[in-house]
Motif scaffolding. Sequence first.
Motif, PDB file in Angstrom:
ATOM      1  N   LEU A 206      28.339  38.080  38.080  1.00  0.00           N
ATOM      2  CA  LEU A 206      29.223  37.351  39.216  1.00  0.00           C
ATOM      3  C   LEU A 206      30.774  37.820  39.122  1.00  0.00           C
ATOM      4  O   LEU A 206      31.054  38.296  40.484  1.00  0.00           O
ATOM      5  CB  LEU A 206      28.976  35.617  38.976  1.00  0.00           C
ATOM      6  CG  LEU A 206      29.652  34.887  40.091  1.00  0.00           C
ATOM      7  CD1 LEU A 206      29.156  35.435  41.333  1.00  0.00           C
ATOM      8  CD2 LEU A 206      29.317  33.536  39.761  1.00  0.00           C
ATOM      9  N   GLY A 207      31.183  38.066  38.261  1.00  0.00           N
ATOM     10  CA  GLY A 207      32.630  38.485  38.024  1.00  0.00           C
ATOM     11  C   GLY A 207      32.481  40.047  38.697  1.00  0.00           C
ATOM     12  O   GLY A 207      33.901  40.362  39.376  1.00  0.00           O
ATOM     13  N   ARG A 208      31.617  40.763  38.473  1.00  0.00           N
ATOM     14  CA  ARG A 208      31.700  42.231  38.967  1.00  0.00           C
ATOM     15  C   ARG A 208      31.439  42.134  40.577  1.00  0.00           C
ATOM     16  O   ARG A 208      32.042  42.786  41.253  1.00  0.00           O
ATOM     17  CB  ARG A 208      30.459  43.112  38.150  1.00  0.00           C
ATOM     18  CG  ARG A 208      30.986  43.501  36.716  1.00  0.00           C
ATOM     19  CD  ARG A 208      29.898  43.989  36.164  1.00  0.00           C
ATOM     20  NE  ARG A 208      30.353  44.555  34.661  1.00  0.00           N
ATOM     21  CZ  ARG A 208      29.545  45.117  33.901  1.00  0.00           C
ATOM     22  NH1 ARG A 208      28.102  44.786  33.913  1.00  0.00           N
ATOM     23  NH2 ARG A 208      30.116  45.500  32.743  1.00  0.00           N
ATOM     24  N   LEU A 209      30.707  41.062  40.982  1.00  0.00           N
ATOM     25  CA  LEU A 209      30.416  40.954  42.315  1.00  0.00           C
ATOM     26  C   LEU A 209      31.856  41.004  42.974  1.00  0.00           C
ATOM     27  O   LEU A 209      32.063  41.229  44.133  1.00  0.00           O
ATOM     28  CB  LEU A 209      29.356  40.083  42.498  1.00  0.00           C
ATOM     29  CG  LEU A 209      28.943  39.919  44.108  1.00  0.00           C
ATOM     30  CD1 LEU A 209      27.384  39.846  44.336  1.00  0.00           C
ATOM     31  CD2 LEU A 209      29.466  38.544  44.637  1.00  0.00           C
ATOM     32  N   LEU A 210      32.509  39.881  42.419  1.00  0.00           N
ATOM     33  CA  LEU A 210      33.688  39.342  43.105  1.00  0.00           C
ATOM     34  C   LEU A 210      34.500  40.448  43.157  1.00  0.00           C
ATOM     35  O   LEU A 210      35.489  40.675  44.154  1.00  0.00           O
ATOM     36  CB  LEU A 210      34.014  38.209  42.400  1.00  0.00           C
ATOM     37  CG  LEU A 210      33.357  36.875  42.309  1.00  0.00           C
ATOM     38  CD1 LEU A 210      33.964  35.763  41.481  1.00  0.00           C
ATOM     39  CD2 LEU A 210      33.277  36.229  43.788  1.00  0.00           C
ATOM     40  N   ARG A 211      34.978  41.078  41.863  1.00  0.00           N
ATOM     41  CA  ARG A 211      35.906  42.238  41.893  1.00  0.00           C
ATOM     42  C   ARG A 211      35.352  43.473  42.754  1.00  0.00           C
ATOM     43  O   ARG A 211      36.356  44.123  43.234  1.00  0.00           O
ATOM     44  CB  ARG A 211      35.859  42.853  40.354  1.00  0.00           C
ATOM     45  CG  ARG A 211      36.600  41.871  39.333  1.00  0.00           C
ATOM     46  CD  ARG A 211      37.094  42.348  38.154  1.00  0.00           C
ATOM     47  NE  ARG A 211      35.809  42.386  37.415  1.00  0.00           N
ATOM     48  CZ  ARG A 211      35.160  41.422  36.518  1.00  0.00           C
ATOM     49  NH1 ARG A 211      35.816  40.476  36.286  1.00  0.00           N
ATOM     50  NH2 ARG A 211      34.091  41.986  35.533  1.00  0.00           N
ATOM     51  N   ALA A 212      34.286  43.593  43.079  1.00  0.00           N
ATOM     52  CA  ALA A 212      33.872  44.690  43.983  1.00  0.00           C
ATOM     53  C   ALA A 212      34.305  44.534  45.398  1.00  0.00           C
ATOM     54  O   ALA A 212      34.416  45.369  46.182  1.00  0.00           O
ATOM     55  CB  ALA A 212      32.373  44.886  43.955  1.00  0.00           C
ATOM     56  N   THR A 213      34.718  43.177  45.831  1.00  0.00           N
ATOM     57  CA  THR A 213      35.203  42.907  47.039  1.00  0.00           C
ATOM     58  C   THR A 213      36.615  43.638  47.282  1.00  0.00           C
ATOM     59  O   THR A 213      37.164  43.841  48.237  1.00  0.00           O
ATOM     60  CB  THR A 213      35.370  41.483  47.159  1.00  0.00           C
ATOM     61  OG1 THR A 213      36.401  40.783  46.579  1.00  0.00           O
ATOM     62  CG2 THR A 213      34.030  40.764  47.182  1.00  0.00           C
ATOM     63  N   ARG A 214      37.527  43.613  45.981  1.00  0.00           N
ATOM     64  CA  ARG A 214      38.716  44.237  45.957  1.00  0.00           C
ATOM     65  C   ARG A 214      39.809  43.283  46.733  1.00  0.00           C
ATOM     66  O   ARG A 214      40.717  43.424  47.023  1.00  0.00           O
ATOM     67  CB  ARG A 214      39.061  45.739  46.644  1.00  0.00           C
ATOM     68  CG  ARG A 214      38.262  46.749  45.924  1.00  0.00           C
ATOM     69  CD  ARG A 214      39.123  47.444  44.946  1.00  0.00           C
ATOM     70  NE  ARG A 214      38.520  48.469  44.064  1.00  0.00           N
ATOM     71  CZ  ARG A 214      39.357  49.470  43.307  1.00  0.00           C
ATOM     72  NH1 ARG A 214      40.813  49.361  43.707  1.00  0.00           N
ATOM     73  NH2 ARG A 214      38.640  50.183  42.778  1.00  0.00           N
ATOM     74  N   MET A 215      39.119  41.945  46.643  1.00  0.00           N
ATOM     75  CA  MET A 215      40.042  41.049  47.440  1.00  0.00           C
ATOM     76  C   MET A 215      40.446  39.742  46.625  1.00  0.00           C
ATOM     77  O   MET A 215      40.594  38.581  47.014  1.00  0.00           O
ATOM     78  CB  MET A 215      39.399  40.420  48.797  1.00  0.00           C
ATOM     79  CG  MET A 215      39.188  41.486  49.851  1.00  0.00           C
ATOM     80  SD  MET A 215      38.411  41.063  51.236  1.00  0.00           S
ATOM     81  CE  MET A 215      38.164  42.330  52.059  1.00  0.00           C
ATOM     82  N   VAL A 216      39.835  40.043  45.324  1.00  0.00           N
ATOM     83  CA  VAL A 216      40.298  38.747  44.264  1.00  0.00           C
ATOM     84  C   VAL A 216      41.303  39.039  43.375  1.00  0.00           C
ATOM     85  O   VAL A 216      41.469  40.302  43.169  1.00  0.00           O
ATOM     86  CB  VAL A 216      38.773  38.612  43.492  1.00  0.00           C
ATOM     87  CG1 VAL A 216      38.002  37.969  44.498  1.00  0.00           C
ATOM     88  CG2 VAL A 216      38.454  39.392  42.790  1.00  0.00           C
ATOM     89  N   LYS A 217      42.137  38.142  42.735  1.00  0.00           N
ATOM     90  CA  LYS A 217      42.905  38.536  42.006  1.00  0.00           C
ATOM     91  C   LYS A 217      42.634  38.877  40.655  1.00  0.00           C
ATOM     92  O   LYS A 217      41.460  38.473  40.009  1.00  0.00           O
ATOM     93  CB  LYS A 217      43.854  37.285  41.715  1.00  0.00           C
ATOM     94  CG  LYS A 217      45.134  37.017  42.534  1.00  0.00           C
ATOM     95  CD  LYS A 217      46.079  35.808  42.223  1.00  0.00           C
ATOM     96  CE  LYS A 217      46.981  35.449  43.175  1.00  0.00           C
ATOM     97  NZ  LYS A 217      48.137  36.554  42.851  1.00  0.00           N
ATOM     98  N   ARG A 218      43.424  39.821  39.934  1.00  0.00           N
ATOM     99  CA  ARG A 218      43.041  40.095  38.431  1.00  0.00           C
ATOM    100  C   ARG A 218      44.154  39.566  37.651  1.00  0.00           C
ATOM    101  O   ARG A 218      45.258  39.193  38.179  1.00  0.00           O
ATOM    102  CB  ARG A 218      43.024  41.701  38.358  1.00  0.00           C
ATOM    103  CG  ARG A 218      42.236  42.484  39.511  1.00  0.00           C
ATOM    104  CD  ARG A 218      40.635  42.720  38.646  1.00  0.00           C
ATOM    105  NE  ARG A 218      39.720  43.469  39.304  1.00  0.00           N
ATOM    106  CZ  ARG A 218      39.298  44.483  38.872  1.00  0.00           C
ATOM    107  NH1 ARG A 218      39.528  44.597  37.495  1.00  0.00           N
ATOM    108  NH2 ARG A 218      38.129  45.248  39.552  1.00  0.00           N
TER     109      ARG A 218
END
Length: 630
Positions: A206-218
């Motif tokens: 799920l974390g990878r799916l969110l990061r793939a958007t490039r629109m979530v904070k790291r």
Amino acid sequence: MAEIDFEKIGLKVGLEIHQQLNTNKKLFCKCRPIESDEYTEKFSRRLRTAKSELGELDPAALFEKTKSKKISYYANSQSSCLVEKDDEPPHELDHDAKKISLLISSMLESKIFSEIHVMRKTVIDGSNTSGFQRTMLVSQGGNLKVNGKNVGVQAVCLEEDAAKLLKDEQNERNYSLDRLGIPLVEIALEPVSTKPSEVKEIALTLGRLLRATRMVKRGIGSIRQDVNISVMNSGVVEVKGVQQLDQLEKIIGYEAKRQHGLILIAEKLKKLSITITKEDVFDITEVFKDCESKIIQNALKSKAKIKAIRIRNFSGMFSFEPYSGIRLGKEIGQLVRFFGIGGVFHSDELPNYGINDSDVDRVKKHLELADGDGFLIIAGEDSKLDYAIDSIIKRIQDAANGVPAETRAVTQEGETVFLRPRPGASRMYPETDIPSISVIPEEVKLARDTADATKSWDESIAEIQQKYSLNSQLSEQIFDSVYMELFEKICENKKNSPNFVASILCSSITNLERKGFDCTLLKPEHIIESFELLASGKIPKESLEIIFENIMSGKSENVAIAMQNTDVSSMNEDELNGILDEIIQNNTELVKKLGENAVTTLMGIAMKQVRGKVSGQTVNVLLRKKISEL
């Protein structure tokens, strides 16, 4: 830890992921989420409970009220305004946050609602200045594909993040407002019957799916997991704020063991038919006035009352351990600590803590105890004491039913501790300051098209691999780490080797963290500055870890001070030649005897003097050259 068969005990786990969105503004105002340790103002509040529209009080809110803490807020005008202080109504919902939440819903194949209603969720620990958090249901249903299996999605919500806890003391709690109001999505997954290792895999996917958007904070704290855990269909326990995936497996394992242990304790208690009433509570302040225990004497000096609770047929039950470290005495001790009361003593652990045999005999006599009976001793201020005693009695009565449904927090050791009771349904009610928000078909279509065009995790990894010439393992590590954006920024300077940058960010910092150093002290600007110094030849590669360790240990607050403290600088060639010539001169016998093989020993001597000033490779090459010339 005793081996436990998770399938046999019927372990069920439901994940809730909270992910901050990278909109660079808050959800209901234009303030930018800038983290800073400098605060321009401070104000205080005391929160109180209020009844819902149905005339009910939320149990979690009631519990927090008993602590009667003063809440102090620290604010910075750069990152907060009157909206965060609850002195002004919320502004319009941020359009970018809405767009990202629709995209994430589409990627999870979740059904998006045509109308979104903002709700208020009662929160009374002080982390929201208003006493509630704004949240809205964006979509329901859907699924996440994990290793060929489908994990159901319950709901996707868009909500405000809470204020950041700075300090929690007995009578006061301090928060900073820079995080309050940052938009985040909450994704609740269906509970699954599974092993802890598989839950880690679900969270990672799920974390990878969110990061793939490039629109979530790291970054640290930008993604948090809450875990709902139950065994044998008993009460569901919510564990709050798991920040690291490595912790997840350990925490679920511990909580499953704790809950199964409580069920085994309950089976034993049912045979004893325990009853406790108000008549089993005694004031023993006078009985203990000559007690030599420092804890008791300090309590008496502060004018505290000392009370005892009598529990018939309870001898041995406080210390009974179905698994190592799982016992009822520990559960009650954690509960009491939340009322600002030091702790409790129970009959299974006495005499101890300065309470001797004669003290125990006096208590037994005063309480008219038989051999198989047990008791608890608790000291504290009158106002808090009665509520704590009621909670203890309820907890002992609940113990016969197995696992109480409650909210728990994570400890650094990967265990869980009592936080508060589970909230009731009456904690959610409509937000009156914001009209309903329409989602038009064009917005849904745009979200679906963007979801289809978004690169998958595999494609993102392949792209990183190709662009930066990294191997697949390092590409994966950097993509999954909190440092992805930082990595890209540092690699814009072509003098920095992507392989070296990735290995420092993914391995060196992680290794320092494992040694007990605090990674939250190492800010992105410290890392960027250090790599800039490296690229301009002002420091050698070896000094990066030295600088980071010094900052993460709390000894230095920035790179310049860390360099000063650790004597990190760049050494010119003449200086290095002089040091190496002297080392060779002092060890001529060794060089004559071993020849080039003397390099290993001389390297050790040299690096002690030049560590952090010049690279090991340079020293090695120069030493070999000098020895071969000899």
